[in-house]
Design a protein around this motif. Structure first.
Motif, PDB file in Angstrom:
ATOM      1  N   UNK A   1       0.866  -1.180   0.000  1.00  0.00           N
ATOM      2  CA  UNK A   1       0.000   0.000   0.000  1.00  0.00           C
ATOM      3  C   UNK A   1       0.900   1.227   0.000  1.00  0.00           C
ATOM      4  N   UNK A   2       1.051   1.931  -1.146  1.00  0.00           N
ATOM      5  CA  UNK A   2       2.095   2.952  -1.255  1.00  0.00           C
ATOM      6  C   UNK A   2       1.685   4.360  -0.827  1.00  0.00           C
ATOM      7  N   UNK A   3       0.466   4.521  -0.337  1.00  0.00           N
ATOM      8  CA  UNK A   3      -0.035   5.868  -0.080  1.00  0.00           C
ATOM      9  C   UNK A   3       0.165   6.302   1.365  1.00  0.00           C
ATOM     10  N   UNK A   4       0.462   7.591   1.528  1.00  0.00           N
ATOM     11  CA  UNK A   4       0.595   8.216   2.841  1.00  0.00           C
ATOM     12  C   UNK A   4      -0.159   9.542   2.838  1.00  0.00           C
ATOM     13  N   UNK A   5      -0.402  10.057   4.037  1.00  0.00           N
ATOM     14  CA  UNK A   5      -1.061  11.371   4.113  1.00  0.00           C
ATOM     15  C   UNK A   5      -0.066  12.510   3.991  1.00  0.00           C
ATOM     16  N   UNK A   6       1.209  12.247   4.372  1.00  0.00           N
ATOM     17  CA  UNK A   6       2.242  13.273   4.239  1.00  0.00           C
ATOM     18  C   UNK A   6       3.604  12.590   4.170  1.00  0.00           C
ATOM     19  N   UNK A   7       4.609  13.367   3.782  1.00  0.00           N
ATOM     20  CA  UNK A   7       5.962  12.841   3.679  1.00  0.00           C
ATOM     21  C   UNK A   7       6.691  13.048   5.001  1.00  0.00           C
TER      22      UNK A   7
END
Length: 384
Positions: A1-7
């Motif tokens: 799952x490659x998604x994040x809310x921020x870096x």
């Protein structure tokens, strides 16, 4: 799952922050790639599942359930199989966690990283220390004995005393599994750039060694088994999925940027391959829709390459490289014949870093701390 809310400022993983996400499309592609790759590997039985990222706790529980159901349609997925989900404290409210448990997750790995708000801000984390504590407490109620904490040490400006205080706080909060990772200043991350420009100090190596050793002593004193370089467990709560990596077993990597090691019998091969899936999610989905999977890189692993992996991974654990495991990859030459002869390995044994007996080749506790420095010499001896 490659998604994040921020870096996060330290993270160099394959992750993406997007304004909107078509999760149904991602879910459909995950399901299809799971089934395609399991069939290619002629997989009969799945022994563990690990949802990593990115931030997989941002996924809907329905997505997690769909992936597990897809795997069970192709291969045997026994009841009680370890199913781990990585989670951030900011996406682990009790109702969401309960949804994951209903979907089939039975182990949670929470990226706490620190219990100090100033350190969390430096790392670019979106949660506070209070939110991390609440997330761990909620997870322990739903996954008792199967909630793991991730902590980072060696942050720029962090003192030994500060690290020890943070670890003591974590010991008062944690369940039966803790993973400690020394912060790596990766090129391309904000944190590495700040250190390179001199805005933040780079931690001295001696301090990092003291942090690691003091943490090991504290955890062992608290009843934890130091079963891998960075991982500690008590009451038998070892991660069976991660052990499969360190024992050089086969695994199928699914999703953008995922890595795998398996024999693709379904494509006519009889040799283990190293596989990497296409990193960018949009391209990955296009390729999965077109041909069922999105393997971008694949390389057949020769005998020497497989033995190098067996050695490098197995020495990370307290069980080491066992004679039985080594014999699966090297039936002609035993561990003793390779590493008992005069050379680098014998010198490391004499120095108290390495042990070789009838059962295994393994690091001493002191040797574990300097494994990265020892490996080149051992790999050199293996090649000879």
């Amino acid at each position: 799952w490659p998604y994040c809310r921020q870096h996060c400022s330290y993270c160099s993983f394959n992750k993406y922050v997007v304004p909107a996400l078509d999760e149904a499309a991602v879910r459909a592609c995950l399901v299809r790639e799971v089934q395609t790759l399991l069939r290619l590997g002629h997989v009969q039985r799945v022994t563990s599942v690990f949802f990593g990222g990115g931030t997989p706790s941002l996924a809907a529980p329905h997505t997690i359930a769909a992936v597990l159901e897809a795997a069970a349609e192709v291969a045997h997925l026994p009841a009680g199989t370890e199913v781990t989900l990585e989670a951030n404290p900011s996406s682990t409210d009790p109702s969401h966690l309960a949804g994951f448990r209903a979907a089939g997750v039975n182990r949670i790995s929470i990226g706490v990283q620190s219990l100090e708000d100033a350190e969390l801000r430096l790392l670019g984390r979106e949660h506070t220390a209070a939110e991390a504590r609440a997330a761990v407490e909620a997870a322990r109620k739903l996954f008792p004995g199967r909630t793991s904490l991730d902590l980072l040490f060696g942050l720029p400006g962090q003192s030994l005393q500060g690290w020890q205080r943070g670890l003591e706080a974590a010991l008062g909060l944690c369940d039966d599994h803790v993973a400690l990772y020394q912060l790596t200043l990766e090129r391309g991350t904000a944190l590495e750039a700040w250190v390179r420009r001199g805005a933040l100090p780079e931690p001295p190596q001696d301090l990092l060694a003291d942090m690691y050793q003091s943490a090991r002593e504290a955890l062992v004193a608290a009843g934890f088994r130091h079963y891998e370089v960075s991982n500690f467990a008590r009451k038998g709560a070892l991660s069976s999925h991660n052990l499969s990596y360190w024992r050089a077993e086969q695994y199928v990597g699914v999703g953008p940027g995922a890595h795998g090691r398996f024999v693709p019998w379904g494509e006519g091969s009889s040799q283990r391959e190293a596989r990497v899936q296409t990193p960018h999610p949009d391209t990955w989905m296009e390729e999965v829709r077109r041909r069922g999977h999105s393997t971008r890189q694949r390389a057949v692993l020769g005998t020497l390459e497989q033995l190098q992996e067996v050695l490098a991974l197995g020495l990370r654990t307290d069980e080491g490289v066992t004679q039985r495991r080594w014999g699966l990859f090297s039936p002609q030459l035993s561990l003793g014949e390779v590493f008992g002869a005069p050379g680098e390995a014998q010198e490391l044994q004499q120095g108290g870093w390495l042990l070789l007996d009838a059962r295994a080749l393994r690091c001493t506790p002191t040797g574990l701390a300097v494994l990265d420095a020892m490996l080149p010499a051992l790999l050199c001896q293996l090649q000879r």
